[in-house]
Design a protein around this motif. Structure first.
Motif, PDB file in Angstrom:
ATOM      1  N   ASN A 189       0.807  -1.209   0.000  1.00 14.21           N
ATOM      2  CA  ASN A 189       0.000   0.000   0.000  1.00 14.21           C
ATOM      3  C   ASN A 189       0.850   1.273   0.000  1.00 14.21           C
ATOM      4  O   ASN A 189       1.866   1.342   0.667  1.00 14.21           O
ATOM      5  CB  ASN A 189      -0.889  -0.040   1.239  1.00 14.21           C
ATOM      6  N   SER A 190       0.387   2.304  -0.724  1.00 15.13           N
ATOM      7  CA  SER A 190       1.121   3.566  -0.794  1.00 15.13           C
ATOM      8  C   SER A 190       1.105   4.310   0.541  1.00 15.13           C
ATOM      9  O   SER A 190       1.933   5.191   0.758  1.00 15.13           O
ATOM     10  CB  SER A 190       0.557   4.454  -1.901  1.00 15.13           C
ATOM     11  N   ASP A 191       0.170   3.978   1.452  1.00 12.44           N
ATOM     12  CA  ASP A 191       0.158   4.574   2.789  1.00 12.44           C
ATOM     13  C   ASP A 191       1.081   3.814   3.738  1.00 12.44           C
ATOM     14  O   ASP A 191       1.179   4.145   4.906  1.00 12.44           O
ATOM     15  CB  ASP A 191      -1.262   4.550   3.371  1.00 12.44           C
ATOM     16  N   ALA A 192       1.745   2.815   3.217  1.00 14.32           N
ATOM     17  CA  ALA A 192       2.596   1.954   4.034  1.00 14.32           C
ATOM     18  C   ALA A 192       3.905   2.663   4.382  1.00 14.32           C
ATOM     19  O   ALA A 192       4.319   3.601   3.706  1.00 14.32           O
ATOM     20  CB  ALA A 192       2.890   0.662   3.275  1.00 14.32           C
TER      21      ALA A 192
ATOM     22  N   ASP B  16       7.940   3.347   4.666  1.00 13.52           N
ATOM     23  CA  ASP B  16       8.963   3.296   3.620  1.00 13.52           C
ATOM     24  C   ASP B  16       9.563   1.908   3.429  1.00 13.52           C
ATOM     25  O   ASP B  16       9.906   1.532   2.314  1.00 13.52           O
ATOM     26  CB  ASP B  16      10.094   4.283   3.911  1.00 13.52           C
TER      27      ASP B  16
ATOM     28  N   ARG C  24       6.782   0.125   1.319  1.00 13.70           N
ATOM     29  CA  ARG C  24       6.089   0.845   0.236  1.00 13.70           C
ATOM     30  C   ARG C  24       6.665   0.466  -1.123  1.00 13.70           C
ATOM     31  O   ARG C  24       7.878   0.467  -1.334  1.00 13.70           O
ATOM     32  CB  ARG C  24       6.207   2.347   0.414  1.00 13.70           C
ATOM     33  N   GLY C  25       5.771   0.070  -2.044  1.00 17.98           N
ATOM     34  CA  GLY C  25       6.173  -0.242  -3.415  1.00 17.98           C
ATOM     35  C   GLY C  25       6.800  -1.610  -3.599  1.00 17.98           C
ATOM     36  O   GLY C  25       7.186  -1.965  -4.703  1.00 17.98           O
TER      37      GLY C  25
END
Length: 120
Positions: free
Chosen positions: A2-5, A7, A10-11
């Motif tokens: 998730n993009s709210d995850a 660093d 993320r991605g």
């Protein structure tokens, strides 16, 4: 993920994050599971089944659980059309997560079985 995850995830693919869990580069505490109680059934439902799937790939269970009050948008996910793959229907909530390339591409690449919690 998730993009709210955070660093550190993320991605990244769930497989890469699971590998970091296995290698102990990450701890399950770093992947909290946010859930809500389905008002119709009283069952706990994960807001993001990707986190559960990632933990399951590493043969781990959640160590941090956060209950939320579901928004109408979150509750509406329970009414989404189930995903069918090889004659099996996957509903939300369920005991398996069909892995797809993304929300707009429902081609099933893999199915991850989740550990089942006892009812009661």
């Amino acid at each position: 993920m998730n993009s709210d995850a955070p660093d550190y995830i993320r991605g990244r693919s769930i497989y890469d994050v699971a590998d970091d869990l296995i290698k102990k580069n990450l701890h399950p505490d770093q992947l909290p599971v946010t859930y809500f109680v389905d008002p119709k059934t009283g069952l706990k439902v994960a807001e993001s089944n990707r986190t559960l799937a990632t933990l399951a790939l590493a043969d781990m269970k959640p160590t941090v659980l956060n209950e939320i009050q579901p928004t109408a948008e979150v509750l509406d996910r329970l009414n989404q059309k189930p995903i069918r793959h090889k004659g099996v229907t996957y509903n939300m909530p369920g005991n398996a997560v069909p892995v797809t390339p993304g929300q707009n591409n429902l081609t099933v690449k893999n199915v991850i079985k989740l550990p089942c919690e006892g009812k009661g």
